[in-house]
Enzyme design. Structure first.
Site, PDB file in Angstrom:
ATOM      1  N   HIS A   1       0.816  -1.218   0.000  1.00 22.20           N
ATOM      2  CA  HIS A   1       0.000   0.000   0.000  1.00 22.20           C
ATOM      3  C   HIS A   1       0.850   1.269   0.000  1.00 22.20           C
ATOM      4  O   HIS A   1       0.316   2.377  -0.111  1.00 22.20           O
ATOM      5  CB  HIS A   1      -0.997  -0.001   1.176  1.00 22.20           C
ATOM      6  CG  HIS A   1      -0.422   0.365   2.506  1.00 22.20           C
ATOM      7  ND1 HIS A   1      -0.083  -0.564   3.455  1.00 22.20           N
ATOM      8  CD2 HIS A   1      -0.155   1.574   3.059  1.00 22.20           C
ATOM      9  CE1 HIS A   1       0.369   0.052   4.536  1.00 22.20           C
ATOM     10  NE2 HIS A   1       0.340   1.350   4.315  1.00 22.20           N
TER      11      HIS A   1
ATOM     12  N   ASP B   1       0.029  -7.482   1.843  1.00 22.02           N
ATOM     13  CA  ASP B   1       0.569  -6.121   1.877  1.00 22.02           C
ATOM     14  C   ASP B   1       2.096  -6.140   1.904  1.00 22.02           C
ATOM     15  O   ASP B   1       2.733  -5.836   2.911  1.00 22.02           O
ATOM     16  CB  ASP B   1       0.003  -5.386   3.090  1.00 22.02           C
ATOM     17  CG  ASP B   1       0.212  -3.880   3.016  1.00 22.02           C
ATOM     18  OD1 ASP B   1       0.572  -3.383   1.926  1.00 22.02           O
ATOM     19  OD2 ASP B   1      -0.001  -3.210   4.043  1.00 22.02           O
TER      20      ASP B   1
ATOM     21  N   SER C   1       4.462   2.995   8.011  1.00 25.46           N
ATOM     22  CA  SER C   1       4.076   1.915   7.093  1.00 25.46           C
ATOM     23  C   SER C   1       5.253   1.479   6.232  1.00 25.46           C
ATOM     24  O   SER C   1       6.049   2.302   5.772  1.00 25.46           O
ATOM     25  CB  SER C   1       2.941   2.371   6.177  1.00 25.46           C
ATOM     26  OG  SER C   1       1.687   2.187   6.771  1.00 25.46           O
TER      27      SER C   1
END
Length: 258
Positions: A65, A110, A204
């Site tokens: 992502h 992910d 992230s």
């Protein structure tokens, strides 16, 4: 001079940029200058994007992502205010995301593997992190790190990356916190019983490090971050080691585990 200008622009933008889907370390302390040699900064013309992890001189792991157009990667950074002489910037040459990933679910599989346009040179502040040789053990003390916000309630970016120790949790604990998680999932949850230590906005794609190996990639969590009963969710790297090694060896048609 070009690198200095790029870094200066990045750090200025980073102070004011908030990435909704990113995560960041709260409840931690400044990382030791030599403990985050594998940590990579992702940025583009809009500012800071994500973190990543160098797994060898030519390849970087991050979250799927975190994919964006026209981003670059910065290696060897510790302080926004003090430049390291060995800092290096690279562009992506190839990006690999699981071909069987659900396009309508950014939490699914992910993980993204990136080949650099040219290898980085290992140095005092740059070195790769090993892939896991076995899955993480419940209860293990692991390390999180990143440039994300250090406050769960407001965007407060630090001048240096922050690190914290958290524990690998049983998957049943994770499912109790997030009932939509499948019983068999290529994710791992980590956190502490006490509130405060967690990833948060800006982390992230960064690593969950256990015994010197990357066991997780910062993926998602509840908001606000730092809730003891809502641990962070990480992509379980061990489940993807065959996929990673196959791509690095040239077999780019391989698919990820279900």
């Amino acid at each position: 001079m070009v690198l200095i200008r790029v870094l200066a622009n990045l750090l200025i933008l980073q102070l004011s940029y908030a990435q909704k889907s990113s995560e960041l370390v709260v409840g931690g302390d400044e990382c030791n200058i030599n403990e985050h040699r594998s940590l990579v900064v992702f940025f583009n013309s809009s500012g800071f994007l994500c973190g990543g992890t160098s797994i060898n001189q030519e390849w970087v792991l991050t979250a799927a992502h975190c994919d964006s157009k026209n981003f670059q990667m910065l290696f060897g950074v510790h302080s926004k205010k003090i430049l390291n002489e060995d800092e290096q910037t690279r562009d992506p040459k190839e990006k690999f995301i699981c071909p069987n990933r659900k396009k309508d679910d950014e939490r699914d599989k992910d993980i993204m593997l990136i080949r650099l346009d040219s290898p980085v040179s290992n140095s005092e502040h740059i070195a790769p992190l090993s892939l896991p040789s076995s899955p993480p053990s419940v209860g293990s003390v692991c390390r999180i790190m990143g440039w994300g916000t250090i406050s769960p309630t407001k965007v407060t970016y630090p001048d240096v990356p922050h690190c914290a120790n958290i524990n690998i949790l049983d998957h049943a604990v994770c499912r109790a916190a997030y009932p939509t998680l499948l019983a068999e999932s290529s994710t791992v949850c980590a956190g502490t019983q006490q509130e405060g230590k967690d990833t948060c906005g800006g982390d992230s794609g960064g690593p969950l490090i256990c015994n010197g190996q990357i066991q997780g990639i910062v993926s998602w969590r509840a908001h606000p971050c730092g809730q003891g009963l809502k641990p962070g969710v990480y992509t379980k790297v061990f489940d993807y080691t065959d996929w990673i090694q196959s791509i690095i060896s040239g077999n780019t048609d391989v698919t990820c585990p279900p």
